[in-house]
Design a protein around this motif. Structure first.
Motif, PDB file in Angstrom:
ATOM      1  N   ASP A 128      -4.838   0.211 -14.992  1.00 23.86           N
ATOM      2  CA  ASP A 128      -5.464  -0.305 -14.088  1.00 23.86           C
ATOM      3  C   ASP A 128      -4.630  -1.324 -13.161  1.00 23.86           C
ATOM      4  N   LEU A 129      -4.535  -0.871 -11.918  1.00 30.64           N
ATOM      5  CA  LEU A 129      -3.822  -1.638 -11.168  1.00 30.64           C
ATOM      6  C   LEU A 129      -3.927  -3.086 -11.060  1.00 30.64           C
ATOM      7  N   HIS A 130      -5.028  -3.675 -11.043  1.00 29.26           N
ATOM      8  CA  HIS A 130      -5.228  -5.108 -11.043  1.00 29.26           C
ATOM      9  C   HIS A 130      -5.245  -5.787 -12.426  1.00 29.26           C
ATOM     10  N   ARG A 131      -5.555  -5.160 -13.506  1.00 32.44           N
ATOM     11  CA  ARG A 131      -5.780  -5.740 -14.684  1.00 32.44           C
ATOM     12  C   ARG A 131      -4.785  -5.406 -15.875  1.00 32.44           C
ATOM     13  N   ASN A 132      -4.121  -4.238 -15.879  1.00 35.63           N
ATOM     14  CA  ASN A 132      -3.263  -3.718 -16.862  1.00 35.63           C
ATOM     15  C   ASN A 132      -2.545  -2.766 -16.369  1.00 35.63           C
ATOM     16  N   PRO A 133      -1.753  -2.785 -15.258  1.00 36.07           N
ATOM     17  CA  PRO A 133      -0.948  -1.527 -14.559  1.00 36.07           C
ATOM     18  C   PRO A 133       0.238  -1.107 -15.491  1.00 36.07           C
ATOM     19  N   LEU A 134       0.273   0.409 -15.341  1.00 34.94           N
ATOM     20  CA  LEU A 134       1.745   0.762 -16.065  1.00 34.94           C
ATOM     21  C   LEU A 134       2.882   0.155 -14.975  1.00 34.94           C
ATOM     22  N   THR A 135       4.038   0.041 -15.588  1.00 32.84           N
ATOM     23  CA  THR A 135       5.166  -0.537 -14.647  1.00 32.84           C
ATOM     24  C   THR A 135       5.409   1.055 -13.953  1.00 32.84           C
ATOM     25  N   ARG A 136       6.761   0.585 -13.228  1.00 33.13           N
ATOM     26  CA  ARG A 136       7.188   1.572 -12.432  1.00 33.13           C
ATOM     27  C   ARG A 136       7.936   2.453 -12.977  1.00 33.13           C
ATOM     28  N   ASP A 137       8.597   2.058 -14.089  1.00 27.65           N
ATOM     29  CA  ASP A 137       9.504   2.730 -15.087  1.00 27.65           C
ATOM     30  C   ASP A 137       8.374   3.728 -16.128  1.00 27.65           C
ATOM     31  N   GLN A 138       7.186   3.007 -16.168  1.00 23.19           N
ATOM     32  CA  GLN A 138       6.205   4.091 -17.094  1.00 23.19           C
ATOM     33  C   GLN A 138       5.847   5.236 -16.217  1.00 23.19           C
ATOM     34  N   VAL A 139       5.588   4.926 -15.210  1.00 22.74           N
ATOM     35  CA  VAL A 139       5.133   5.965 -13.942  1.00 22.74           C
ATOM     36  C   VAL A 139       6.298   7.140 -13.889  1.00 22.74           C
ATOM     37  N   ALA A 140       7.428   6.661 -13.949  1.00 26.70           N
ATOM     38  CA  ALA A 140       8.519   7.620 -13.812  1.00 26.70           C
ATOM     39  C   ALA A 140       8.647   8.227 -15.116  1.00 26.70           C
ATOM     40  N   GLU A 141       8.517   7.734 -16.248  1.00 28.31           N
ATOM     41  CA  GLU A 141       8.709   8.332 -17.608  1.00 28.31           C
ATOM     42  C   GLU A 141       7.551   9.424 -17.679  1.00 28.31           C
TER      43      GLU A 141
ATOM     44  N   THR B 293       0.933  -1.190  -0.091  1.00 27.20           N
ATOM     45  CA  THR B 293      -0.087  -0.085   0.159  1.00 27.20           C
ATOM     46  C   THR B 293       0.828   1.173  -0.045  1.00 27.20           C
ATOM     47  N   ILE B 294       1.928   1.366   0.736  1.00 30.57           N
ATOM     48  CA  ILE B 294       2.812   2.353   0.917  1.00 30.57           C
ATOM     49  C   ILE B 294       3.362   2.690  -0.483  1.00 30.57           C
ATOM     50  N   ALA B 295       4.048   1.608  -1.063  1.00 29.38           N
ATOM     51  CA  ALA B 295       4.512   1.585  -2.219  1.00 29.38           C
ATOM     52  C   ALA B 295       3.653   2.267  -3.415  1.00 29.38           C
ATOM     53  N   ARG B 296       2.389   1.822  -3.307  1.00 32.15           N
ATOM     54  CA  ARG B 296       1.299   2.558  -4.259  1.00 32.15           C
ATOM     55  C   ARG B 296       1.219   3.926  -4.229  1.00 32.15           C
TER      56      ARG B 296
ATOM     57  N   THR C 209      15.510  18.955 -14.709  1.00 30.92           N
ATOM     58  CA  THR C 209      15.558  17.605 -14.807  1.00 30.92           C
ATOM     59  C   THR C 209      16.164  17.219 -13.537  1.00 30.92           C
ATOM     60  N   ALA C 210      17.357  17.969 -13.220  1.00 24.77           N
ATOM     61  CA  ALA C 210      18.268  17.590 -11.758  1.00 24.77           C
ATOM     62  C   ALA C 210      17.356  17.815 -10.562  1.00 24.77           C
ATOM     63  N   ASP C 211      16.411  18.580 -10.492  1.00 29.38           N
ATOM     64  CA  ASP C 211      15.637  18.683  -9.430  1.00 29.38           C
ATOM     65  C   ASP C 211      14.439  17.744  -9.420  1.00 29.38           C
ATOM     66  N   ALA C 212      13.980  17.248 -10.647  1.00 30.62           N
ATOM     67  CA  ALA C 212      12.934  16.339 -10.811  1.00 30.62           C
ATOM     68  C   ALA C 212      13.354  15.035 -10.306  1.00 30.62           C
ATOM     69  N   ARG C 213      14.909  14.710 -10.534  1.00 30.62           N
ATOM     70  CA  ARG C 213      15.319  13.412 -10.153  1.00 30.62           C
ATOM     71  C   ARG C 213      15.691  13.535  -8.548  1.00 30.62           C
ATOM     72  N   ARG C 214      15.878  14.487  -8.060  1.00 32.08           N
ATOM     73  CA  ARG C 214      15.686  14.740  -6.467  1.00 32.08           C
ATOM     74  C   ARG C 214      14.499  14.566  -6.023  1.00 32.08           C
ATOM     75  N   VAL C 215      13.498  14.956  -6.758  1.00 29.68           N
ATOM     76  CA  VAL C 215      11.917  14.502  -6.226  1.00 29.68           C
ATOM     77  C   VAL C 215      11.934  13.486  -6.296  1.00 29.68           C
ATOM     78  N   GLN C 216      12.226  12.471  -7.427  1.00 26.53           N
ATOM     79  CA  GLN C 216      11.874  11.071  -7.459  1.00 26.53           C
ATOM     80  C   GLN C 216      12.506  10.439  -6.314  1.00 26.53           C
ATOM     81  N   ASP C 217      13.765  10.823  -6.171  1.00 27.46           N
ATOM     82  CA  ASP C 217      14.426   9.844  -4.936  1.00 27.46           C
ATOM     83  C   ASP C 217      13.915  10.460  -3.549  1.00 27.46           C
TER      84      ASP C 217
END
Length: 466
Positions: free
Chosen positions: A412-425, A32-35, A439-447
């Motif tokens: 759709d999380l249960h049937r056809n979810p985006l991958t973690r990489d797709q969400v990041a993209e 749940t936390i990861a989601r 972009t550098a600050d965006a990477r810091r946000v992601q981290d």
């Protein structure tokens, strides 16, 4: 139409208030936390993408003119306002391209139409910045608020054909729970806050039929009203004792098909929220058709010049709904494209996607877009009982016919979810489109989002997106 709920002796509001008081981050499953983290990253990208969308500068000027304490950041602008106003303006930006997470999750892995994160994340950001909360406190409050809003949406039996807009109802209570958790509320304060939220609920889907910029307001006003509701409760201002199942509580006033017992199913063990992270910038009701034509485009290497005609088969409810309307002859803002199945189909066949850059008035007026739109027809042939389905039939100028049916729509999380990489993209593309941070600050946000539990102060994250 209002439906009086059956009389019950159960104190649903009391159960919810006690749960909110007692729940803690340690009780929440790691999945749940990861989601939640994925939704936070997605949400920040959507806010940054929407800062300059139609009407948002005007709204900022109105609320900036009111003055007040510089408590919380209006993201992407470098300014700070009182927390209710900042939460509202950030929610307004987030909804602008209808690109935020959607779909209140039910325990059976089905969903009810909702846009929860578009209110709860801006509220959590504004309230945690004001309170100088840690990342762990932010996560704890956000998950609880998402869960409450999702449970209310599911238990209400909401559907868009009812005429209301639940982004302005269930979101207020979910947001108020977030602010209350960050403030350390007791059960009575939660009761009061839910009561104040009840008195500030509103929203109509007529905004969508009219293609008005005000379609963003129910979700945004819910963010403001959530903070106000909790702040009143914190100050000792008393509210409705039972805001949920009293004679004129939430389930009577705002529930097309009320089943309050569903609100408590697996409470404290399962935590719900938006179950769809959108791959395309448009109403989810357009996504089955969009998914179908994108699949056909890639599978058969279709180009717009090769297409003779396109038939999109939908349910009667979808065809007569706000996404089934004829596309505007002179589109003026993003809202015209967001809520049009034919427009999304045309752009999907041209571009293989629909993103914010395809929603400007200039793009919508392009000759190749208008030409392809003239070849798209909606047919209300699917069963009225179907949901989130579509069939696409494409006939080419060479005489070939291609068709496909979509039931498991991408995202759709249960049937056809985006991958973690797709969400990041998606996040990085939205940051680039918005042009507000590097972009550098965006990477810091992601981290920072990846390691929210370790963040001593949410102000450090907010500073990156200010």
């Amino acid at each position: 139409m209002q439906q009086q709920i059956e009389s019950t002796d159960r104190d649903y509001a009391g159960v919810i208030a006690s749960h909110l008081e007692e729940a803690a981050l340690a009780m929440i499953p790691q999945a749940t936390i990861a989601r939640a983290k994925e939704r936070v990253l997605d949400s920040i990208g959507n806010i940054l993408a929407g800062v300059d969308a139609t009407g948002n500068a005007a709204a900022r000027s109105v609320f900036a003119s009111y003055g007040g304490s510089a408590e919380s950041t209006v993201i992407g602008t470098g300014t700070a306002l009182p927390a209710p106003h900042a939460a509202m303006l950030n929610a307004l930006s987030m909804r602008s391209y209808d690109f935020e997470a959607v779909g209140a999750e039910a325990g059976d892995a089905n969903m009810v139409a909702a846009h929860i994160s578009g209110t709860t994340v801006p509220v959590a950001l504004a309230a945690s910045e004001r309170a100088d909360a840690s990342g762990a406190q932010f996560l704890e409050a956000l998950v609880l608020g998402d869960d409450l809003a999702s449970r209310l949406a599911v238990a209400s039996g909401f559907h868009t054909a009812s005429g209301g807009d639940n982004t302005g109802t269930v979101n207020v209570m979910g947001g108020a729970a977030i602010v209350g958790k960050l403030a350390g509320f007791g059960a009575q304060q939660y009761r009061d806050a839910l009561g104040h939220a009840l008195n500030q609920m509103s929203g109509t889907v007529q905004n969508l039929f009219d293609k008005a910029s005000s379609f963003k307001l129910p979700q945004a006003m819910a963010a403001r009203n959530a903070v106000v509701s909790a702040d009143l409760a914190a100050a000792g201002f008393s509210g409705v004792h039972d805001a949920l199942t009293s004679s004129f509580g939430f389930f009577t006033l705002f529930s097309p098909d009320p089943h309050p017992e569903r609100m408590l199913e697996d409470l404290g063990r399962s935590y719900f929220g938006d179950m769809i992270i959108k791959p395309w910038a448009s109403c989810r009701a357009a996504h089955p058709a969009l998914d179908a034509v994108i699949r056909l485009k890639h599978a058969h290497r279709l180009e717009a010049r090769d297409i003779e005609a396109v038939e999109i088969h939908v349910t009667p409810t979808t065809k007569r709904g706000f996404t089934g309307q004829e596309f505007a002859a002179a589109p003026g803002s993003e809202v015209d494209g967001l809520f049009s199945i034919p427009y999304n189909v045309a752009v999907g066949l041209l571009e293989g996607t629909v993103r914010p850059e395809h929603l400007s008035a200039a793009y919508m007026a392009r000759a190749e877009v208008r030409d392809l739109l003239d070849r798209v027809t909606l047919v209300d042939s699917l069963s009225p009982h179907e949901y989130q389905t579509a069939e696409a039939v494409v006939r080419t100028r060479s005489g070939e016919t291609f068709r496909t049916r979509v039931e498991a729509v991408l995202g759709d999380l249960h049937r056809n979810p985006l991958t973690r990489d797709q969400v990041a993209e998606k996040f990085f593309l939205n940051v680039e489109f918005g042009g507000r941070i590097s972009t550098a600050d965006a990477r810091r946000v992601q981290d920072a989002v990846d390691h929210l539990e370790d963040l001593d102060s949410m102000r450090a994250l907010v500073a990156l997106i200010a």
